[in-house]
Design a protein around this motif. Structure first.
Motif, PDB file in Angstrom:
ATOM      1  N   GLU A  56      48.842  23.214  71.712  1.00 49.42           N
ATOM      2  CA  GLU A  56      47.833  23.321  72.772  1.00 49.42           C
ATOM      3  C   GLU A  56      48.159  22.360  73.922  1.00 49.42           C
ATOM      4  OE1 GLU A  56      42.988  23.667  73.099  1.00 49.42           O
ATOM      5  OE2 GLU A  56      43.825  22.471  71.472  1.00 49.42           O
ATOM      6  N   TRP A  80      42.256  27.896  69.268  1.00 48.08           N
ATOM      7  CA  TRP A  80      42.691  26.599  69.769  1.00 48.08           C
ATOM      8  C   TRP A  80      41.764  25.528  69.213  1.00 48.08           C
ATOM      9  CZ3 TRP A  80      47.338  26.478  71.385  1.00 48.08           C
ATOM     10  CH2 TRP A  80      47.875  27.490  72.156  1.00 48.08           C
ATOM     11  N   ILE A  87      43.416  32.369  70.264  1.00 40.11           N
ATOM     12  CA  ILE A  87      44.704  32.194  70.926  1.00 40.11           C
ATOM     13  C   ILE A  87      45.250  33.546  71.364  1.00 40.11           C
ATOM     14  CG2 ILE A  87      47.093  31.439  70.604  1.00 40.11           C
ATOM     15  CD1 ILE A  87      46.013  29.366  68.603  1.00 40.11           C
TER      16      ILE A  87
END
Length: 95
Positions: A56, A80, A87
């Motif tokens: 991330e 995330w 995602i």
């Protein structure tokens, strides 16, 4: 990556991040496709740090320096860690 991005008209460029569950790594590819031609995919890098928090941070930093679209493959149903957003929005064809 900058050397691969040529700004050719009628060509679509994007980055693909693949979740390699078996080798426990994230793989990055530079993809380009000129209109009416085949897809060209070039491996860029692999992250051996198999941690979504780390990925991330990398993606966030990448977005500060590039406007290329990022597609995620193999991240179905994963979110995330910080934002809790999915995602990958659509399912992989092979699943």
């Amino acid at each position: 990556m900058n050397a691969l991005f040529k700004r050719v008209s009628q060509t679509h460029y994007w980055i693909e991040v693949a979740n390699d569950k078996y080798d426990k790594q994230f793989n990055f590819f530079f993809n380009s496709q000129h209109r009416k031609q085949r897809l060209r995919s070039i491996p860029l890098h692999s992250l051996n740090n198999y941690d979504l928090n780390y990925l991330e941070k990398i993606i966030k930093e990448f977005k500060l320096h590039s406007n290329l679209t990022i597609n995620f493959v193999g991240f179905t149903d994963l979110k995330w860690p910080k934002s809790n957003q999915l995602i990958q929005r659509k399912r992989d064809l092979l699943e």
